[in-house]
Design a protein around this motif. Sequence first.
Motif, mmCIF file in Angstrom:
data_model
loop_
_atom_site.group_PDB
_atom_site.id
_atom_site.type_symbol
_atom_site.label_atom_id
_atom_site.label_comp_id
_atom_site.label_asym_id
_atom_site.label_seq_id
_atom_site.Cartn_x
_atom_site.Cartn_y
_atom_site.Cartn_z
ATOM 1 N N ALA A 20 30.485 30.050 5.799
ATOM 2 C CA ALA A 20 31.470 30.681 6.668
ATOM 3 C C ALA A 20 31.161 31.427 6.928
ATOM 4 C CB ALA A 20 32.983 30.458 6.590
ATOM 5 N N LEU A 21 31.009 32.617 6.150
ATOM 6 C CA LEU A 21 30.466 34.372 6.157
ATOM 7 C C LEU A 21 28.719 33.841 6.558
ATOM 8 C CD1 LEU A 21 32.458 36.390 3.605
ATOM 9 C CD2 LEU A 21 32.786 35.775 6.501
ATOM 10 N N LEU A 22 28.376 32.832 5.115
ATOM 11 C CA LEU A 22 27.070 33.242 5.813
ATOM 12 C C LEU A 22 26.349 33.175 7.035
ATOM 13 C CD1 LEU A 22 25.933 31.823 2.765
ATOM 14 C CD2 LEU A 22 25.204 34.144 3.467
ATOM 15 N N PHE A 65 20.384 27.499 10.891
ATOM 16 C CA PHE A 65 21.562 28.735 9.963
ATOM 17 C C PHE A 65 22.309 27.216 9.162
ATOM 18 C CE2 PHE A 65 21.164 33.332 11.149
ATOM 19 C CZ PHE A 65 19.789 33.273 10.052
ATOM 20 N N LEU A 66 23.164 26.747 10.176
ATOM 21 C CA LEU A 66 23.676 25.184 9.683
ATOM 22 C C LEU A 66 22.705 24.508 8.292
ATOM 23 C CD1 LEU A 66 26.840 24.171 9.185
ATOM 24 C CD2 LEU A 66 25.913 23.220 11.937
ATOM 25 N N LYS A 67 21.606 23.880 9.230
ATOM 26 C CA LYS A 67 21.179 23.131 8.929
ATOM 27 C C LYS A 67 20.758 23.659 7.502
ATOM 28 C CE LYS A 67 16.577 20.491 9.744
ATOM 29 N NZ LYS A 67 15.652 20.175 10.397
ATOM 30 N N TRP A 68 20.133 25.312 7.278
ATOM 31 C CA TRP A 68 19.572 25.733 5.989
ATOM 32 C C TRP A 68 20.639 25.348 4.881
ATOM 33 C CZ3 TRP A 68 21.685 30.126 4.113
ATOM 34 C CH2 TRP A 68 21.603 31.250 2.976
ATOM 35 N N MET A 69 21.902 25.650 5.386
ATOM 36 C CA MET A 69 23.142 25.774 4.492
ATOM 37 C C MET A 69 22.978 24.353 4.006
ATOM 38 S SD MET A 69 26.076 28.898 5.706
ATOM 39 C CE MET A 69 26.251 27.635 7.484
ATOM 40 N N LYS A 74 23.494 20.908 -0.657
ATOM 41 C CA LYS A 74 23.188 19.269 -1.437
ATOM 42 C C LYS A 74 22.947 19.654 -3.233
ATOM 43 C CE LYS A 74 21.809 16.646 2.800
ATOM 44 N NZ LYS A 74 19.968 16.665 3.792
ATOM 45 N N ASN A 75 22.081 20.855 -3.147
ATOM 46 C CA ASN A 75 21.907 21.414 -4.651
ATOM 47 C C ASN A 75 23.261 21.565 -4.782
ATOM 48 O OD1 ASN A 75 19.417 20.171 -3.525
ATOM 49 N ND2 ASN A 75 19.129 21.966 -2.843
ATOM 50 N N GLU A 76 24.494 21.520 -4.479
ATOM 51 C CA GLU A 76 25.295 22.385 -5.992
ATOM 52 C C GLU A 76 26.322 21.404 -6.020
ATOM 53 O OE1 GLU A 76 27.341 25.712 -4.010
ATOM 54 O OE2 GLU A 76 25.414 27.095 -3.537
ATOM 55 N N ASN A 77 26.867 22.010 -6.902
ATOM 56 C CA ASN A 77 27.773 20.951 -7.938
ATOM 57 C C ASN A 77 29.159 21.143 -6.626
ATOM 58 O OD1 ASN A 77 29.584 19.935 -9.466
ATOM 59 N ND2 ASN A 77 29.856 21.492 -11.013
ATOM 60 N N ALA A 139 31.285 21.346 8.182
ATOM 61 C CA ALA A 139 31.958 20.540 6.675
ATOM 62 C C ALA A 139 31.301 19.707 6.178
ATOM 63 C CB ALA A 139 33.243 20.561 7.041
ATOM 64 N N PRO A 140 30.213 19.698 6.635
ATOM 65 C CA PRO A 140 29.779 18.338 5.773
ATOM 66 C C PRO A 140 28.723 18.601 4.566
ATOM 67 C CG PRO A 140 27.530 20.211 6.924
ATOM 68 C CD PRO A 140 28.599 20.868 6.620
#
Length: 229
Positions: A20-22, A65-69, A74-77, A139-140
């Motif tokens: 959210a801060l990002l 920014f949302l698309k980037w996040m 997707k790459n996080e556990n 919150a995707p």
Amino acid sequence: MIDKEFTFQGLDAKTELRFALLLIIPVIMMMLGTLYLFHLFFSKPFFLGPLLFASLISVAGAGAFLKWMINRIKNENKEWKINIKAQGNITISYRKDVYNFNLKDVEMIKNMGNAGIRYLTIKTINHLVKIRVGNSGFAPFSTNKDIEILDAFVNDIKPYIDQNFNKKVLKNALNPNIIPNFGVFVKKGVAIKYSLINMMQPWQVIMLILGLGTILIILFVLMMENYFR
């Protein structure tokens, strides 16, 4: 109660706040930067025009920014795993965090959200577990199946909750049936504490938010007009 395991994708509250801060901080910087550029290149423009333009730029930037996040998420556990034993022992694991407790140690369960997101908080004597599962625009990080699995977990322990917990009365809840088992449940014998927001009607909360928002916008406009003179 029988042994069960629930596995789903989601985030914890700490990671959700970080994302959210990002999103928020760059958007604010983009808005202030746009207003400053107007001040440099245009001589005393009517302030409302630059403000509207900066807002549009900020919304477009928020989308980027949302698309980037989303790609980063997707790459996080993001796997949550909840194991329930017949004796009421529960083990919850997420990344490196592991929480072990028994249902009798739980003091509060908060199950909030809407059609596209769930906020599940479990407070025990020694732990505070905050689970976030969602598939909405902001919150995707999950799927509908993940939401169904989390709902199934709450539904599985609901008979124990009904027998051993009191339900907190939330007067500010606009639609208390928006998700299955919506509400805040406090262990019998533990004092139920109410905030001012909890005791307000939905229309009172809306008016409060609108009033505070209007005051903040007016103060922001006055401050920026004085700065750009």
